[in-house]
Design a protein around this motif. Structure first.
Motif, PDB file in Angstrom:
ATOM      1  N   GLN A   1     -29.041  11.062  28.930  1.00  0.00           N
ATOM      2  CA  GLN A   1     -30.428  11.024  29.370  1.00  0.00           C
ATOM      3  C   GLN A   1     -31.248  12.055  28.595  1.00  0.00           C
ATOM      4  O   GLN A   1     -30.817  13.189  28.399  1.00  0.00           O
ATOM      5  CB  GLN A   1     -30.515  11.318  30.873  1.00  0.00           C
ATOM      6  N   VAL A   2     -32.433  11.602  28.160  1.00  0.00           N
ATOM      7  CA  VAL A   2     -33.313  12.478  27.386  1.00  0.00           C
ATOM      8  C   VAL A   2     -34.709  12.382  27.954  1.00  0.00           C
ATOM      9  O   VAL A   2     -35.039  11.464  28.711  1.00  0.00           O
ATOM     10  CB  VAL A   2     -33.316  12.075  25.897  1.00  0.00           C
ATOM     11  N   THR A   3     -35.534  13.353  27.587  1.00  0.00           N
ATOM     12  CA  THR A   3     -36.939  13.385  28.002  1.00  0.00           C
ATOM     13  C   THR A   3     -37.798  13.468  26.736  1.00  0.00           C
ATOM     14  O   THR A   3     -37.665  14.399  25.933  1.00  0.00           O
ATOM     15  CB  THR A   3     -37.222  14.589  28.909  1.00  0.00           C
ATOM     16  N   LEU A   4     -38.693  12.469  26.560  1.00  0.00           N
ATOM     17  CA  LEU A   4     -39.575  12.415  25.378  1.00  0.00           C
ATOM     18  C   LEU A   4     -40.973  12.037  25.835  1.00  0.00           C
ATOM     19  O   LEU A   4     -41.156  11.138  26.664  1.00  0.00           O
ATOM     20  CB  LEU A   4     -39.087  11.380  24.369  1.00  0.00           C
ATOM     21  N   SER A   5     -41.951  12.708  25.257  1.00  0.00           N
ATOM     22  CA  SER A   5     -43.347  12.402  25.559  1.00  0.00           C
ATOM     23  C   SER A   5     -44.130  12.454  24.235  1.00  0.00           C
ATOM     24  O   SER A   5     -44.212  13.506  23.595  1.00  0.00           O
ATOM     25  CB  SER A   5     -43.918  13.408  26.567  1.00  0.00           C
ATOM     26  N   VAL A   6     -44.674  11.293  23.807  1.00  0.00           N
ATOM     27  CA  VAL A   6     -45.414  11.208  22.538  1.00  0.00           C
ATOM     28  C   VAL A   6     -46.718  10.484  22.789  1.00  0.00           C
ATOM     29  O   VAL A   6     -46.844   9.667  23.707  1.00  0.00           O
ATOM     30  CB  VAL A   6     -44.604  10.490  21.452  1.00  0.00           C
ATOM     31  N   SER A   7     -47.684  10.784  21.935  1.00  0.00           N
ATOM     32  CA  SER A   7     -48.992  10.128  22.036  1.00  0.00           C
ATOM     33  C   SER A   7     -49.499   9.854  20.614  1.00  0.00           C
ATOM     34  O   SER A   7     -50.006  10.755  19.945  1.00  0.00           O
ATOM     35  CB  SER A   7     -49.991  11.008  22.803  1.00  0.00           C
ATOM     36  N   GLY A   8     -49.273   8.614  20.127  1.00  0.00           N
ATOM     37  CA  GLY A   8     -49.735   8.223  18.798  1.00  0.00           C
ATOM     38  C   GLY A   8     -48.841   8.687  17.674  1.00  0.00           C
ATOM     39  O   GLY A   8     -49.287   8.752  16.512  1.00  0.00           O
ATOM     40  N   ALA A   9     -47.565   9.034  18.021  1.00  0.00           N
ATOM     41  CA  ALA A   9     -46.648   9.451  16.966  1.00  0.00           C
ATOM     42  C   ALA A   9     -46.143   8.229  16.222  1.00  0.00           C
ATOM     43  O   ALA A   9     -46.044   7.128  16.767  1.00  0.00           O
ATOM     44  CB  ALA A   9     -45.492  10.238  17.542  1.00  0.00           C
ATOM     45  N   SER A  10     -45.801   8.410  14.952  1.00  0.00           N
ATOM     46  CA  SER A  10     -45.250   7.315  14.162  1.00  0.00           C
ATOM     47  C   SER A  10     -43.857   6.986  14.665  1.00  0.00           C
ATOM     48  O   SER A  10     -43.185   7.813  15.301  1.00  0.00           O
ATOM     49  CB  SER A  10     -45.220   7.676  12.680  1.00  0.00           C
ATOM     50  N   ALA A  11     -43.422   5.790  14.376  1.00  0.00           N
ATOM     51  CA  ALA A  11     -42.087   5.364  14.801  1.00  0.00           C
ATOM     52  C   ALA A  11     -41.027   6.230  14.165  1.00  0.00           C
ATOM     53  O   ALA A  11     -39.989   6.519  14.790  1.00  0.00           O
ATOM     54  CB  ALA A  11     -41.882   3.897  14.440  1.00  0.00           C
ATOM     55  N   GLN A  12     -41.250   6.663  12.906  1.00  0.00           N
ATOM     56  CA  GLN A  12     -40.268   7.519  12.250  1.00  0.00           C
ATOM     57  C   GLN A  12     -40.102   8.849  13.010  1.00  0.00           C
ATOM     58  O   GLN A  12     -38.967   9.313  13.253  1.00  0.00           O
ATOM     59  CB  GLN A  12     -40.682   7.789  10.787  1.00  0.00           C
ATOM     60  N   GLU A  13     -41.230   9.466  13.377  1.00  0.00           N
ATOM     61  CA  GLU A  13     -41.162  10.747  14.093  1.00  0.00           C
ATOM     62  C   GLU A  13     -40.525  10.570  15.475  1.00  0.00           C
ATOM     63  O   GLU A  13     -39.721  11.404  15.919  1.00  0.00           O
ATOM     64  CB  GLU A  13     -42.563  11.337  14.226  1.00  0.00           C
ATOM     65  N   PHE A  14     -40.905   9.520  16.211  1.00  0.00           N
ATOM     66  CA  PHE A  14     -40.370   9.301  17.549  1.00  0.00           C
ATOM     67  C   PHE A  14     -38.852   9.097  17.513  1.00  0.00           C
ATOM     68  O   PHE A  14     -38.104   9.713  18.292  1.00  0.00           O
ATOM     69  CB  PHE A  14     -41.055   8.094  18.188  1.00  0.00           C
ATOM     70  N   LEU A  15     -38.376   8.239  16.597  1.00  0.00           N
ATOM     71  CA  LEU A  15     -36.937   7.957  16.538  1.00  0.00           C
ATOM     72  C   LEU A  15     -36.167   9.156  16.003  1.00  0.00           C
ATOM     73  O   LEU A  15     -34.993   9.357  16.361  1.00  0.00           O
ATOM     74  CB  LEU A  15     -36.687   6.719  15.664  1.00  0.00           C
TER      75      LEU A  15
END
Length: 652
Positions: free
Chosen positions: A53-67
């Motif tokens: 289990q992980v916790t991630l919160s992004v707003s308008g990040a590129s798919a490369q950065e998110f993954l």
């Protein structure tokens, strides 16, 4: 609580997708997600972080950065395609990496592939999970009939199904890999059904020698149509355009060009051209495109053209458009070279050797406008012309020379001239005188022309004076001539000269004689002691017959003769110091006569009359005594000239 919210969110998203993507698309999407979930579960044995289990919160990040962040948080090996331009707006609290990857793949249209423990993420290919559509095609092998029910079906798949069911190879070229077709036919023979499929979907169909059918794309500006025989055929789309004149004048022009093809593929089609105030360069380009001709422009073609032509070849069109301009064209290795005439690539040198004519008059027969810008050299030893200049002009000149270089007929002319002389001459009288070396002699029969010398006269006088009286004797140089002659002439003079000349050239003949007379001039020179100088000069007088004949042979072997005849003759003999009189007859005529036929030119008559007398004054006029004291010469003659002309055509 967070896990429940995330599962609910995934469920709502899937529900929305089901509502938007009905039928087969929904099933394909669900099946894809299920396949990815199973692969991730299988990989979790080697990568426990997938279930972490992980916790991630992004707003308008590129798919490369998110993954990349997800890979670091869950200790995973993730490779992301740089071509993905997706932006992600999400907040995940305590959710497993497996569910996050599934959500991202479904929500943003991404695809996952696996190499060992490496997860590769790339943009989803829409066709990767598409279920092939069933092609509605049925073939009756007994009747060899095909039934098709197609609607936006892949042409490649249609060709595959027809080949499998009919056993006839149907091939699709690579250019039609993505082509879709639509058609419904029922119980139609296979070749006819394939032609109908090509016609309805703007395709070109060809049949190979081994019985296979090949679908090809239509060429540029090609279309299918039904010809006059109610057969499916392909033709070029006529060009219809409105254009500026290209010269800044603002005057609009129009152009219509259509190509009329024949069944023989090797023959370039003929053109129908209707141009009105259209730039010449545009006409050339559109026409070349219609007949699929290769061309190269050395320079821009200036000028406009207005024309209406039917059934003309591309070569004839170029000749008509460029004639009278500073441009020319030449075909070399299948490429039309077009540009200014002075360019080296458009000039041509040709050697033309004449076989039947001389080169003397050939240049004068070539039209002046054709010789402009063309250099022609003569080689008399070889009877050859060297022609250098623009290719169309050189070709035209060489063509006209070949047409003129034909065998010229030779005409043999037989001229038969007949002179008929009829007349008489009476000579009477007695003449006496003193002269040296006169001997007795002459003729008594026929006619009397006798001369008595001094010895004969003295002998005659002695015989007469032997009686009672004596007549005396004459001087030793004395003579007496006695004349009593009458001549009748009936003379026929015949001559047959033969002349030969080329057709259209004049043959001349001249026959005659020349006489001389003496001209004495007396000049007094000096004043104190004048001296008389006598100068004698002999002048000539000519009498001859001249005939000039120019034959012209027509196609039916009729010969037109241009005849000029000039006849002059001496009428009588004159003393040495008198010029002889002459008569002259001339005429000109144009006649037509067949080959080896004879024409008569006659009726030229001349009359000659002579009446001369000399004697002792007074006594020569007394009747009876005039025969003793005078000498007379009287004559009359008639001359008739007849000319026979016979032409004979001789082909060498």
């Amino acid at each position: 609580m967070r896990k429940y919210l995330l599962v609910s969110l995934i469920f709502i998203s899937i529900t929305c997708m089901l509502a938007i993507c009905p039928g087969r698309g929904i099933a394909q999407q669900i099946d894809r997600i299920a396949q990815l979930e199973q692969r991730l579960k299988d990989l979790s044995v080697q990568l426990p972080g997938i279930n972490q289990q992980v916790t991630l919160s992004v707003s308008g990040a590129s798919a490369q950065e998110f993954l990349r962040a997800l890979a670091e948080a869950a200790d995973l090996n993730i490779n992301v395609d740089p071509a993905i331009e997706t932006r992600i707006y999400n907040n995940f609290q305590g959710e497993t990496a497996l569910n996050i990857l599934l959500f991202v793949a479904q929500e943003y249209g991404l695809d996952l592939s696996f190499v060992g423990t490496i997860i590769s993420v790339r943009q989803l290919n829409p066709n990767a999970y598409r279920v092939p559509k069933i092609i509605s095609a049925d073939y009756d092998a007994n009747l060899q009939q095909l039934t098709l029910g197609l609607e936006n079906d892949s042409l490649i798949n249609v060709a595959r199904v027809i080949t499998q069911k009919s056993g006839v190879n149907v091939i699709v070229t690579n250019e039609l890999a993505t082509k879709t077709v639509t058609l419904y036919v029922q119980n139609m023979e296979l070749p006819a059904a394939l032609r109908q499929l090509a016609f309805n979907n703007q395709l070109k169909l060809a049949e190979t020698a081994d019985g296979a059918f090949v679908f090809m794309p239509l060429g540029q500006r090609e279309e299918n149509f039904i010809n006059n025989d109610a057969q499916l055929a392909t033709r070029r789309v006529p060009i219809t355009a409105s254009m500026d004149d290209g010269m800044g004048g603002g005057q609009a022009g129009s152009l219509y060009i259509d190509a009329q093809r024949t069944e023989e593929q090797d023959i370039m089609p003929l053109l129908q051209v209707e141009a009105n105030n259209t730039p010449i360069e545009e006409v050339i380009k559109y026409a070349a495109d219609q007949v699929n001709a290769n061309y190269f422009l050395f320079s821009s073609i200036q000028g406009v053209a207005t024309a209406r032509l039917k059934q003309v070849s591309f070569d004839d069109l170029l000749t008509a458009l460029l004639r009278g301009t500073t441009y020319s064209h030449k075909k070399e290795n299948g490429i039309y070279l077009i540009g200014e005439r002075r360019l080296e690539g458009l000039r041509e040198v040709r050697v033309v050797q004449l076989q039947n004519r001389a080169i003397d008059t050939i240049q004068a027969m070539i039209p002046a406008e054709w010789r402009q810008g063309v250099e022609i050299k003569e080689f008399r030893e070889q009877n050859t012309l060297l022609i250098a200049g623009p290719s169309p002009q050189v070709n035209d000149i060489a063509s006209i020379i070949r047409q003129l270089d034909v065998r010229v007929p030779m005409v043999l002319i037989e001229v038969t001239m007949l002179d008929i002389r009829k007349g008489y001459n009476v000579k009477t009288g007695i003449s006496a005188g003193v002269s040296d070396s006169i001997r007795t002699g002459g003729t008594i029969l026929p006619g009397i022309d006798y001369t008595f010398g001094a010895a004969s006269i003295n002998d005659f006088l002695s015989r007469i004076g032997s009686g009672s009286f004596n007549l005396g004797r004459v001087t030793p140089n004395f003579y007496v001539s006695l004349s009593a002659l009458e001549d009748n002439n009936n003379v026929e003079l015949r001559s047959v000269p033969k002349l030969a000349t080329l057709n259209g050239h004049t043959a001349s003949m001249s026959i005659g004689s020349k006489r001389y007379y003496r001209l004495s001039t007396q000049n007094v020179m000096g004043s104190l002691s004048p001296q008389t100088v006598v100068t004698e000069q002999y002048n000539d007088v000519t009498a001859d017959m001249t005939i000039d004949i120019r034959p012209v042979v027509s196609g039916d072997e009729q010969v037109t003769l241009n005849i000029k005849i000039d006849i002059s003759d001496f009428t009588q003999d004159t003393p040495i110091d008198e010029p002889p009189p002459t008569t002259t007859s001339k005429f000109e005529s144009i006649i037509r006569v067949g080959n080896e036929e004879t024409v008569v030119l006659g009726g030229i008559e001349r009359f000659e009359t002579v009446n001369n007398s000399s004697g002792v004054p007074v006594l020569s006029r007394i009747p009876g005594l005039k025969w003793l004291f005078s000498s007379r010469n009287k004559g009359r003659s008639k001359v008739v000239s007849v000319v026979f002309i016979k032409p004979t055509i001789i082909y060498q």
